[in-house]
Scaffold this active site. Structure first.
Site, PDB file in Angstrom:
ATOM      1  N   LYS A  32     -10.127 -28.163  19.891  1.00  0.00           N
ATOM      2  CA  LYS A  32     -10.806 -27.359  20.923  1.00  0.00           C
ATOM      3  C   LYS A  32     -11.345 -28.243  22.047  1.00  0.00           C
ATOM      4  CE  LYS A  32     -13.728 -25.586  17.964  1.00  0.00           C
ATOM      5  NZ  LYS A  32     -13.198 -26.280  16.771  1.00  0.00           N
ATOM      6  N   THR A  33     -12.051 -29.289  21.650  1.00  0.00           N
ATOM      7  CA  THR A  33     -12.600 -30.178  22.671  1.00  0.00           C
ATOM      8  C   THR A  33     -11.470 -30.877  23.421  1.00  0.00           C
ATOM      9  OG1 THR A  33     -14.535 -30.486  21.270  1.00  0.00           O
ATOM     10  CG2 THR A  33     -14.253 -32.053  23.054  1.00  0.00           C
ATOM     11  N   ASP A 218     -18.128 -25.968  25.706  1.00  0.00           N
ATOM     12  CA  ASP A 218     -17.760 -26.390  24.344  1.00  0.00           C
ATOM     13  C   ASP A 218     -18.837 -25.898  23.363  1.00  0.00           C
ATOM     14  OD1 ASP A 218     -16.399 -27.578  22.287  1.00  0.00           O
ATOM     15  OD2 ASP A 218     -16.717 -29.655  22.931  1.00  0.00           O
ATOM     16  N   GLU A 219     -18.500 -25.787  22.090  1.00  0.00           N
ATOM     17  CA  GLU A 219     -19.467 -25.381  21.051  1.00  0.00           C
ATOM     18  C   GLU A 219     -20.149 -24.065  21.432  1.00  0.00           C
ATOM     19  OE1 GLU A 219     -19.630 -27.082  18.337  1.00  0.00           O
ATOM     20  OE2 GLU A 219     -19.032 -29.140  18.807  1.00  0.00           O
ATOM     21  N   GLN A 249     -19.154 -22.829  12.621  1.00  0.00           N
ATOM     22  CA  GLN A 249     -19.973 -24.006  12.906  1.00  0.00           C
ATOM     23  C   GLN A 249     -21.242 -23.655  13.667  1.00  0.00           C
ATOM     24  OE1 GLN A 249     -17.882 -27.812  13.843  1.00  0.00           O
ATOM     25  NE2 GLN A 249     -16.107 -26.502  14.054  1.00  0.00           N
ATOM     26  N   ARG A 608     -16.399 -33.550   9.454  1.00  0.00           N
ATOM     27  CA  ARG A 608     -16.489 -34.738  10.315  1.00  0.00           C
ATOM     28  C   ARG A 608     -15.581 -35.839   9.795  1.00  0.00           C
ATOM     29  NH1 ARG A 608     -16.959 -32.415  14.071  1.00  0.00           N
ATOM     30  NH2 ARG A 608     -16.816 -30.627  12.727  1.00  0.00           N
TER      31      ARG A 608
END
Ligand code: ATP
Ligand code: MG
Length: 675
Positions: A32-33, A218-219, A249, A608
């Protein structure tokens, strides 16, 4: 020209889609990023949009920094000049700065931190309601939530339904007026003020809509109401919006984040296109599988599948350690050993934990093994004010010529020794070629200073000399404790801290420092060595310096951070520590029944990791001054049993534990020779 061939077809579709608002909804590590950074390059290179008309918003400063670097690498030198990549709060700050007069502030306004704000609220509560501080935290949190929901003081008073709500609303109103009077804003104002500005001043909104032609977020799952409103206003009826997010998330509900903003997008932007990504490029199969299994225990609004072709990888390890100290020691020694075994760098390792206080023990052990590390988000142990204070005293104990230490502590706690006195003392010491501390007891001062000032300095000098004598002559720890009592450091903390809680936490840090010295002395005695206070404090100073040096050189350090702060980041080797009930999931979450959010936090933590994941827990943990038995986290039982190696699940005997410790040590000795 930007190269999109490294993206998979779905990612490419998302990067090239500029005909309307777009949502990329996908699980962790699916790129996504990466889509955001490539899309920025595409907007500049292929669509001819000037960088200064593009803004990308992300969650933390660290993430913003990384994103900027990635874009710069894609667009080449200077190609992204003028581009805005920042957090929501930084964007808000810029908007307020440029619209100062309309927003009702004067130039040079300040941003108050949480502690400052709590102090103001405490004063208001005491003056208006005779509150003795019990409600301050609740009131501060509630005001923060109101602001995140864009509720003004007037609205809050209007809406209040109980006496308590009214009391909070009134406090909010006075608090807000005081901030204005101080020409100051708090953290939440950085979003609320610009958003209200956009809502109430169309000419301001138009100006910013013209400036920001394309917005990327983002996020997105962690935006709160006021941030979402800001996005909606900025974009208006235009098409320039890309947001990416993952509902699994969402970990900031406690700070007002509304994951439902993801579903609201479809209502608010009827032409919204949704792209889902399904391939994870980050983690090995076993790690991804574990993450999926854990999050499967939560209900799901959006169905997402995630697969990886990075191979199965190593099994996930769970390590049970006897106590929190052994847990930290084990991880530190493992990192030393695995770094060599894998040919990895320190920066390839991350240690994640639920609460900032857990970093203390980890720091001490990493330092003992001389492993460079960096704490993101929280503050490092030696950077804390209370530790700097006490280290100041300790440094003077072992080195009376340490003028920097003298200056740090001569008025902490307050001794009413004014700046003129200190200046004159410093001049005198310089002339005589002596240290400031030894100058305090010299006769010559009488010609320069008032008798009162001379007396205060002299008393300090004699007192510290006495403590120093005791520290060297017999029990050093007893002398340090006596020193803390004499200066009433606890009382000083009570006065200078925002809340009793904070004062207590700070004092605990001080005791941790004293404990560490004690342990160094004990350890040396065990093997028949004698360690003076000088050696022990000297070691601590060295660690402190090591830490500072390493912080200047960011290149190769183990990364320490909370699970919250790790969002969006990735590391080859990840340790998640303190996997115990009441710690992870956090006790508050168990009580408030918000386990699902803790589980999402667990999902963030697991995802992560790229190559190896190790989860640890301690059978006994020292917390709040007591040592208590623990139960392992329920999340460990949610992992697929066939994919994990659980060391210590069937009770190991102390002998086996010892054996294992010796094996690690033997391994280290093979690598290093005797430690
Ligand atoms: P998170 O949800 O944790 O924020 P994300 O969806 O933003 O994750 P990224 O950080 O963009 O994921 O990507 C994860 C990793 O996968 C990165 O190392 C990235 O470079 C890599 N990656 C992304 N897309 C591809 C691709 N098409 N081919 C190869 N690697 C990729
Ligand atoms: Mg990301």
């Amino acid at each position: 020209m930007v190269d999109l061939t490294q993206l998979n077809p779905r990612q490419r579709e998302a990067a090239k889609y500029v005909d309307g608002p777009l949502l990329v909804l996908a699980g962790a590590g699916s790129g996504k990023t990466s889509v955001i950074t490539r899309k920025i390059a595409y907007l500049i290179d292929a669509c001819g949009i000037k960088p200064h008309h593009i803004a990308a918003v992300t969650f933390t400063n660290k993430a913003a920094r990384e994103m900027k670097e990635r874009v710069a690498a894609l667009t080449g030198k200077g190609g992204a000049r003028g581009l805005t990549v920042s957090t929501f709060h930084n964007l808000g700050l810029n908007i307020i700065r440029q619209e100062l007069a309309t927003a009702g502030y004067k130039a040079g306004f300040s941003i108050l931190d949480q502690d400052d704000c709590r102090g103001i609220i405490r004063d208001v509560m005491q003056r208006e309601h005779g509150d003795d501080g019990d409600m301050v935290e609740l009131v501060q949190n509630t005001i923060s939530n109101l602001k995140n929901d864009l509720i003004t003081p007037a609205d809050a008073i209007h809406q209040a339904q109980s006496q308590q709500e009214m009391l909070i609303a009134q406090t909010y109103s006075i608090y807000q007026r005081m901030l204005k009077a101080y020409n100051a804003v708090d953290f939440d104002d950085l979003i609320m003020v610009p958003t209200l500005l956009f809502r109430d001043h169309p000419e301001v909104l138009v100006r910013w809509q013209k400036k920001i032609r394309y917005l990327l977020v983002d996020e997105y799952q962690d935006t709160n109401t006021s941030q979402y409103e800001m996005v909606k206003l900025l974009v208006g009826h235009r098409t320039g919006l890309t947001v990416v997010g993952d509902d699994d998330q969402s970990i900031y509900a406690w700070r007002g984040a509304r994951p439902e903003n993801l579903s609201l997008l479809k209502q608010d932007f009827p032409t919204l296109k949704i792209v889902k990504l399904e391939q994870n490029y980050r983690s090995t199969g076993l790690i991804l599988n574990a993450a999926n299994r854990v999050i499967d225990n939560n209900p799901h609004e959006f169905q997402k599948r995630l697969w990886s072709d990075m191979g199965y990888g190593d099994p996930i390890r769970i390590l049970k350690c006897r106590n929190d100290e052994i847990e930290a020691e084990r991880i530190a020694s493992e990192i030393v050993e695995r770094r060599l075994r894998y040919g990895a760098g320190y920066k390839d390792f991350a240690v994640l934990y639920r609460g900032n206080h857990q970093s203390r023990m980890m720091e001490m052990k990493l330092q003992a093994f001389q492993v460079p590390y960096k704490i993101s988000g929280g503050q490092s142990f030696f950077g804390r004010n209370e530790i700097k204070d006490i280290m100041g005293y300790l440094r003077l104990l072992i080195n009376p010529s340490d003028d920097a230490a003298f200056l740090r502590i001569i008025n902490t706690p307050r001794r009413e020794i004014g700046p003129t006195t200190i200046e004159k003392l410093s001049e005198y010491a310089m002339k005589r070629g002596t240290s400031m501390l030894s100058a305090t007891t010299e006769m010559g001062l009488e010609q320069l200073l008032t008798p009162k000032a001379v007396d205060r300095l002299r008393r300090f000098g004699h007192w510290l000399a006495g403590i120093t004598r005791n520290a060297y002559a017999d029990d050093a720890i007893a002398a340090i404790k006596e020193m803390l009592e004499d200066i009433d450091y606890e009382g000083h903390l009570a006065q200078s801290s925002a809340t009793p809680n904070q004062a207590e936490r700070r004092m605990k840090n001080v005791w941790f420092l004293v404990d560490s010295i004690q342990k160094m002395i004990d350890k040396a005695e065990e093997v028949g060595d004698e360690v003076t206070i000088e050696d022990a404090v000297g070691k601590l100073i060295l660690r402190d310096m090591l830490e500072q040096q390493e912080n200047e050189d960011e290149s190769d350090q183990v990364q320490l951070m909370t699970l919250h702060a790790s969002k969006g980041l990735e590391y080859p080797h990840v340790y998640i520590v303190g996997m115990e009930e009441e710690l992870m999931p956090h006790r508050n979450a168990i009580e408030a029944d918000t386990i699902e959010e803790e589980r999402r936090l667990m999902y963030v933590g697991i995802t992560r990791a790229k190559r190896s994941l190790t989860l640890t827990y301690a059978g006994k943990r020292r917390q709040y001054g007591d040592v208590s038995d623990t139960t392992h986290s329920r999340f460990l039982d949610e992992l697929p049993p066939d994919d994990i190696e659980w060391e210590g699940k069937t009770e190991t005997t102390p002998e086996q534990q010892k054996q294992r410790g010796q094996e690690t040590l033997a391994g280290l000795k093979n690598l290093f020779g005797d430690l």
